[in-house]
Design an enzyme around this catalytic site. Sequence first.
Site, mmCIF file in Angstrom:
data_model
loop_
_atom_site.group_PDB
_atom_site.id
_atom_site.type_symbol
_atom_site.label_atom_id
_atom_site.label_comp_id
_atom_site.label_asym_id
_atom_site.label_seq_id
_atom_site.Cartn_x
_atom_site.Cartn_y
_atom_site.Cartn_z
ATOM 1 N N TYR A 164 0.842 -1.671 -0.153
ATOM 2 C CA TYR A 164 -0.231 0.016 -0.552
ATOM 3 C C TYR A 164 0.839 1.189 0.376
ATOM 4 O O TYR A 164 0.816 2.354 -0.438
ATOM 5 C CB TYR A 164 -1.083 -0.153 1.020
ATOM 6 N N LYS A 168 1.327 4.545 -2.800
ATOM 7 C CA LYS A 168 0.664 5.794 -2.736
ATOM 8 C C LYS A 168 2.078 6.288 -2.947
ATOM 9 O O LYS A 168 1.960 7.827 -3.440
ATOM 10 C CB LYS A 168 0.009 5.546 -1.357
#
Length: 264
Positions: A164, A168
Amino acid sequence: MPSYAITGAARGIGFEFVNQLSADSGNIVFALVRNEATANKLKELGRHNVHIIEADITNNKALKYAAAEVSRLTGNSLDYLINNAGFVESEREGLTLDSYSSEELLTKDLLDSFNINVVGIIHTINIFLPLLKNGKAKTVVTLSTGLGDLDMTMGSELITSGPYSISKAAVNMVNAKYAAQYKSEGFIFLAISPGLVDTSTRAPTEKELEQLMAMIGKFRNAYPDFTGPITPETSVRMQLEVINRITVNDTGAFISHKGNKEWL
């Protein structure tokens, strides 16, 4: 009448964007959801200025249909695109990059995260760009996270949530690339972290609670006074304050819901 398209709008932060923006009857809000049948909270709002459109950001055909619907209802323009939809593999969120049970599972999480959080965002922007070029605000907001910040990672020593966080960090560069390309046309591209937001719809399991407390403990390495998550209502209110005051001179920025680099 300002127009807004919000992805991942069925729940959590996306829903709250729709809720707060549509409270002003002068706004027209397009709520993009993966499955309209489960968008009950949006339907319960019962607001004439909210238009629910089924569109998964990994499905370009669906995104093109959504853009066509927006175009039909606005006269071929869009003022704000808010890229809220995203992916995190919650079952393995507490793992480090070297603690996966198999290379195949790690590869899957990395590719799933990149496909949704980066590739899906790029396609969404590209498909809506023609409408945004005809809009007045010409603003694209992409929800990121402080977990994608190198200094935050080192300061907090948070070693989990690798796929994640990596995806990002990549989408922050996507934001900068578009900003550099379209600044001369008056566009604003903004990557914004919403803070740590409690979007849960049920009580956490014991494992989830342990992971949350471990994460909060790490955050306190960088933010000793941090007390815990904020609500979607608070996060979106603060984000909108930032969005409403940002100018083209700030395009390409990666900032928090506080308008700076204070992520929590």
